[in-house]
Design a protein around this motif. Sequence first.
Motif: not given
Length: 94
Positions: A61-83, A85-90
């Motif tokens: 799962y860690t490998g899949w997550f890293a490939y899906r969300d951390l390898v490519f820049k647009p995916d990293r930016e989307a993940l950072i934006a999602k995190i 937003n969650i922090c702002y909601d809390i």
Amino acid sequence: MATGDTPAEVVTEWDRLEDKHAVTSLAFVGAIALWSTSGMISEIDRLPVVPGALELAGIGYTGWFAYRDLVFKPDREALIAKIKNICYDIIGRS
């Protein structure tokens, strides 16, 4: 306490709470659930195959997550934006 306050004037959150029995019961049930969950996890950990299989699943799962969300820049930016937003909601926006 301020200089003129007496202990009788100090009101705590517990004193303002309307349903003390429900809160106490919920805390007790939560403690029992935590204790029983801890027991179940330790029993599962004693089985010979399960810890290795769970470790392998975690690595996969860690490998899949890293490939899906951390390898490519647009995916990293989307993940950072999602995190963010969650922090702002809390904690709210400042």
